[in-house]
Design an enzyme around this catalytic site. Structure first.
Site, short mmCIF file in Angstrom:
data_model
loop_
_atom_site.label_atom_id
_atom_site.label_comp_id
_atom_site.label_asym_id
_atom_site.label_seq_id
_atom_site.Cartn_x
_atom_site.Cartn_y
_atom_site.Cartn_z
N LEU A 23 0.83 -1.21 0.00
CA LEU A 23 0.00 0.00 0.00
C LEU A 23 0.86 1.26 0.00
CD1 LEU A 23 -2.67 -0.93 2.73
CD2 LEU A 23 -2.98 -0.92 0.24
N LYS A 73 15.61 -5.83 5.29
CA LYS A 73 15.66 -4.93 6.44
C LYS A 73 16.95 -5.06 7.26
CE LYS A 73 10.98 -3.77 7.69
NZ LYS A 73 9.89 -3.98 8.66
N TYR A 238 -3.35 -6.46 10.30
CA TYR A 238 -4.48 -5.64 9.82
C TYR A 238 -5.27 -6.31 8.69
CZ TYR A 238 -0.94 -4.02 6.48
OH TYR A 238 0.06 -3.97 5.55
N GLY A 260 -3.56 -3.26 13.13
CA GLY A 260 -2.26 -2.68 12.79
C GLY A 260 -2.26 -1.65 11.68
P1 NAD Z 1 8.34 -12.65 12.33
O1 NAD Z 1 8.29 -13.91 11.53
O2 NAD Z 1 9.62 -11.94 12.47
O3 NAD Z 1 7.78 -12.97 13.80
C1 NAD Z 1 6.60 -13.72 13.97
C2 NAD Z 1 6.26 -13.77 15.46
O4 NAD Z 1 5.03 -14.46 15.63
C3 NAD Z 1 7.29 -14.52 16.31
O5 NAD Z 1 7.40 -13.87 17.54
C4 NAD Z 1 6.65 -15.91 16.46
O6 NAD Z 1 7.10 -16.57 17.62
C5 NAD Z 1 5.19 -15.51 16.58
N1 NAD Z 1 4.24 -16.57 16.21
C6 NAD Z 1 3.91 -17.02 14.99
N2 NAD Z 1 2.98 -17.98 15.06
C7 NAD Z 1 2.69 -18.15 16.39
C8 NAD Z 1 1.82 -19.00 17.11
N3 NAD Z 1 1.03 -19.89 16.48
N4 NAD Z 1 1.78 -18.90 18.46
C9 NAD Z 1 2.56 -18.00 19.09
N5 NAD Z 1 3.42 -17.17 18.46
C10 NAD Z 1 3.49 -17.25 17.12
O7 NAD Z 1 7.23 -11.70 11.69
P2 NAD Z 1 7.11 -10.10 11.84
O8 NAD Z 1 7.81 -9.46 10.70
O9 NAD Z 1 7.46 -9.72 13.23
O10 NAD Z 1 5.55 -9.91 11.60
C11 NAD Z 1 4.61 -10.33 12.57
C12 NAD Z 1 3.22 -9.82 12.18
O11 NAD Z 1 3.22 -8.40 12.20
C13 NAD Z 1 2.81 -10.19 10.76
O12 NAD Z 1 1.45 -10.58 10.78
C14 NAD Z 1 2.98 -8.92 9.98
O13 NAD Z 1 2.09 -8.82 8.88
C15 NAD Z 1 2.67 -7.88 11.03
N6 NAD Z 1 3.31 -6.58 10.80
C16 NAD Z 1 2.50 -5.49 10.80
C17 NAD Z 1 3.07 -4.24 10.63
C18 NAD Z 1 2.19 -3.04 10.62
O14 NAD Z 1 2.64 -1.96 10.20
N7 NAD Z 1 0.97 -3.12 11.10
C19 NAD Z 1 4.45 -4.10 10.44
C20 NAD Z 1 5.24 -5.25 10.46
C21 NAD Z 1 4.65 -6.49 10.64
#
Ligand code: NAD
Length: 290
Positions: A23, A73, A238, A260
């Site tokens: 986006l 990143k 989100y 989010g």
């Molecule tokens: P990542 O792979 O680095 O981390 C994933 C996290 O989720 C880890 O802490 C993992 O242990 C946990 N996890 C996954 N499945 C799980 C489960 N079943 N039970 C417990 N814990 C679980 O990913 P990330 O880059 O940190 O992204 C995480 C989320 O945040 C994603 O959904 C991503 O889309 C979202 N995100 C949103 C924004 C935003 O601006 N709103 C920005 C970045 C990431």
């Protein structure tokens, strides 16, 4: 947009892969058009293999700055000239500023500041509060570091005992070493500790990918007793707009529970300010996007 582009138009880039779904180009280009700024924002599908050439391209083409997303990143860090204090602590960069077009590239991370602004925009002040955070991956780390830098009194991180747990331990070490925040990490498997922590917290942030496809039927909270009207809940996911956690919170009386989108919007707004020096017209972007 074509009417705006001319020989003076300045460029901001986004380098990541896959990226066509993002986006960000809409957010930025709508902002430029609204403010009459002579800029364009383009997404370039670049992975780790071509990253060094792309970064050199930012210098050579005098691109004003760039957003950076996965898988770049962390990989971009050795290619930059300087890091902001938060980017150094987080160990990741999502925004690069080409300082005065000099080719001196400074890496920043705005995911954490974006999340803090999203909380503020919902009327939540985290300073001197106890905050419970699940997740210590990319999003969780950025939020943890920024929350600690912004004055959270106690940050209690919970993560399942997976390959990212050690990353959370490292984040706690950095927070304790560099801020006054009392940070801890506990395995999420210790459900009693998790529930007790939330009961003592003002804010709960879920920074895991739980709630997003393919885990859309999961929520880390399933006990209605955990939800209180005065507990603010932010889910970084989100899509879907209402995760299972947010639905559960709403049905059980949470007053402030949100997704989010705000974090996504404000991380962009923070990057916009860093690269162009201007404020993103956030309300306008919201009306266009959401
Ligand atoms: P990542 O792979 O680095 O981390 C994933 C996290 O989720 C880890 O802490 C993992 O242990 C946990 N996890 C996954 N499945 C799980 C489960 N079943 N039970 C417990 N814990 C679980 O990913 P990330 O880059 O940190 O992204 C995480 C989320 O945040 C994603 O959904 C991503 O889309 C979202 N995100 C949103 C924004 C935003 O601006 N709103 C920005 C970045 C990431």
């Amino acid at each position: 947009m074509s009417e705006r582009l001319n020989g003076h138009t300045l460029l901001v880039s986004l380098i990541a892969t896959p990226i066509r779904h993002s986006l960000s180009p809409t957010m930025w280009n709508e902002s430029f058009a609204k403010k009459g700024m002579d800029y364009a924002y383009l997404a370039f599908e670049v992975g780790n293999e071509d990253l060094a050439d792309a970064v050199q391209g930012i210098r050579a083409l005098k691109i004003q700055g760039s957003n950076v997303s996965m898988p770049n990143k962390q990989a971009i860090i050795p290619l930059l000239d300087e890091l902001s204090p938060a980017a150094k602590l987080v160990g990741a960069v999502n925004t690069v500023v080409n300082q005065n077009e000099s080719g001196h590239l400074v890496g920043h991370v705005t995911d954490g500041t974006g999340a803090m602004r999203a909380l503020q925009s919902e009327g939540i002040d985290i300073k001197d509060r106890i905050v419970t955070l699940t997740g210590c991956g990319g999003a969780g780390t950025a939020i943890a570091i920024q929350a600690a830098l912004d004055g959270v009194k106690e940050l209690r991180i919970f993560n399942r005992d997976d390959e990212l747990y050690a990353n959370g331990q490292e984040t706690v070490r950095k927070i304790l070493e560099n801020t006054d925040c009392k940070a801890t990490i506990t395995p999420l498997e210790d459900q009693e500790a998790f529930k007790k922590s939330i009961a003592e917290s003002s804010v709960y942030i879920d920074a895991t990918s739980v709630g997003m496809k393919p885990q859309e039927d999961l929520s880390l909270i399933e006990d209605p007793a955990v939800i209180r009207p005065d507990l603010a809940i932010m889910d970084v996911v989100y899509a879907p707009a209402e995760t299972k956690l947010l639905k559960f919170a709403r049905e059980n009386g949470a007053k402030v529970a949100f997704n989010g989108l705000g974090m996504m919007l404000y991380q962009g707004a923070e990057a916009f300010k860093l690269i162009t020096g201007e404020d993103m017209p956030v309300d306008y972007v919201k009306s266009v996007l959401f």
